[in-house]
Write an enzyme that holds these catalytic residues in place. Sequence first.
Site, PDB file in Angstrom:
ATOM      1  N   ASP A  22       0.870  -1.162   0.000  1.00 31.02           N
ATOM      2  CA  ASP A  22       0.000   0.000   0.000  1.00 31.02           C
ATOM      3  C   ASP A  22       0.917   1.224   0.000  1.00 31.02           C
ATOM      4  OD1 ASP A  22      -2.430   1.554   0.423  1.00 31.02           O
ATOM      5  OD2 ASP A  22      -1.701   1.818   2.476  1.00 31.02           O
ATOM      6  N   ASP A  53       0.044   5.164   1.066  1.00 25.36           N
ATOM      7  CA  ASP A  53      -0.096   6.084   2.199  1.00 25.36           C
ATOM      8  C   ASP A  53      -0.259   5.319   3.506  1.00 25.36           C
ATOM      9  OD1 ASP A  53       0.004   8.322   0.440  1.00 25.36           O
ATOM     10  OD2 ASP A  53      -2.120   8.049  -0.013  1.00 25.36           O
TER      11      ASP A  53
END
Length: 169
Positions: free
Chosen positions: A10, A12
């Site tokens: 992922d 952020d």
Amino acid sequence: MSKRRALFLDRDGTINIDKHYVYRIEDFEWVPGIVELCRAAVGAGYDIVIITNQSGIERGYFTEADYELFTAYLKEQFAAHGVPVLDVLHCPWLEHEDRKPNPGLFLKAEAKWGIDMAASLSLGDKERDVQAGINAGVGRNYLLAAGAVSSLATAVVANPQDVIPFLTE
């Protein structure tokens, strides 16, 4: 020819500190330990693939061009640390088959790059990241959330470096 293994990340909250819809280069700040994990993964034969929801685009907080500029910078920063990024896939929409926890982006990466999903790992900071990895058939899915409890993740880790021992399993 054997298929590729990937470390799916992922963005952020996993790669960069989540400062609420990060898209400006000046807001970029590494999550401590992520570069070390990625170096170890590349050394162990994994490709780095970033899978990210970017609904800030549909919400009007920033543009696709802003996102692309930030992504180019992010890839340059990884490269400067000796970490090649195979691909970055994003979903700018709020309601879409590619938006995590749906597996769409993972499956696109699998088809595009010939990735062995069962031999791959994922790391994200939200339960939906873990769910998306599971939904896509990723073999081991880790949640980066100190003190959190997850019924789905292979393990919950406090630091990205905590995943390094699992690269050789």
